[in-house]
Write a protein that holds these residues in place. Structure first.
Motif, PDB file in Angstrom:
ATOM      1  N   ALA A 110      -2.000   9.679   8.780  1.00 34.87           N
ATOM      2  CA  ALA A 110      -3.005   8.641   8.520  1.00 34.87           C
ATOM      3  C   ALA A 110      -3.984   8.503   9.677  1.00 34.87           C
ATOM      4  N   ARG A 126      -9.556   3.900  -1.178  1.00 36.68           N
ATOM      5  CA  ARG A 126      -9.486   4.733   0.026  1.00 36.68           C
ATOM      6  C   ARG A 126     -10.847   5.368   0.353  1.00 36.68           C
ATOM      7  N   GLN A 160      -4.803   2.441   5.653  1.00 41.85           N
ATOM      8  CA  GLN A 160      -4.050   1.691   4.639  1.00 41.85           C
ATOM      9  C   GLN A 160      -4.032   0.196   4.964  1.00 41.85           C
ATOM     10  N   GLU A 161      -3.840  -0.155   6.217  1.00 44.47           N
ATOM     11  CA  GLU A 161      -3.864  -1.567   6.626  1.00 44.47           C
ATOM     12  C   GLU A 161      -5.249  -2.168   6.395  1.00 44.47           C
ATOM     13  N   MET A 219      -7.468  -1.109   4.213  1.00 41.75           N
ATOM     14  CA  MET A 219      -7.654  -1.204   2.754  1.00 41.75           C
ATOM     15  C   MET A 219      -7.000  -2.464   2.194  1.00 41.75           C
ATOM     16  N   SER A 220      -5.855  -2.851   2.760  1.00 32.74           N
ATOM     17  CA  SER A 220      -5.133  -4.013   2.235  1.00 32.74           C
ATOM     18  C   SER A 220      -5.903  -5.313   2.442  1.00 32.74           C
ATOM     19  N   THR A 236      -4.150   1.514  10.753  1.00 30.20           N
ATOM     20  CA  THR A 236      -4.301   2.604   9.788  1.00 30.20           C
ATOM     21  C   THR A 236      -5.323   2.234   8.722  1.00 30.20           C
TER      22      THR A 236
END
Length: 85
Positions: A64, A39, A29-30, A32-33, A27
């Motif tokens: 997502a 974002r 989000q993963e 981005m981490s 994703t």
């Protein structure tokens, strides 16, 4: 396209997680981490990698976007970042 260090980090991350098919993808989000990007920045980066044939969008995870490596992305990771291999 000249890849940045962060681009290589993303490609290596996708390879390490075995994100190599439509159904096996990470994703945003993963991603981005590991990059510490916002974002919008992470999404632009992924769209640029997609435009140049390194990654492709995978299936949605709820709402997502997800991404996985294409052959060109796999080759650049396996060659240690040498785009001429």
């Amino acid at each position: 396209m000249e890849l940045t260090r962060v681009d290589y980090v993303v490609l290596k991350f996708l390879k390490k997680k075995n994100c190599i098919s439509h159904f096996e993808s990470a994703t945003l989000q993963e991603i981005m981490s590991i990059t510490s990007n916002s974002r919008p920045t992470a999404y632009r980066r992924m769209m640029n990698l997609r435009k140049h044939g390194y990654v492709q969008k995978g299936c949605k995870a709820i709402n997502a976007d997800t991404f996985y490596l294409l052959e060109k992305g796999i080759k650049i990771v396996e060659s240690g970042g040498n785009e001429n291999d």
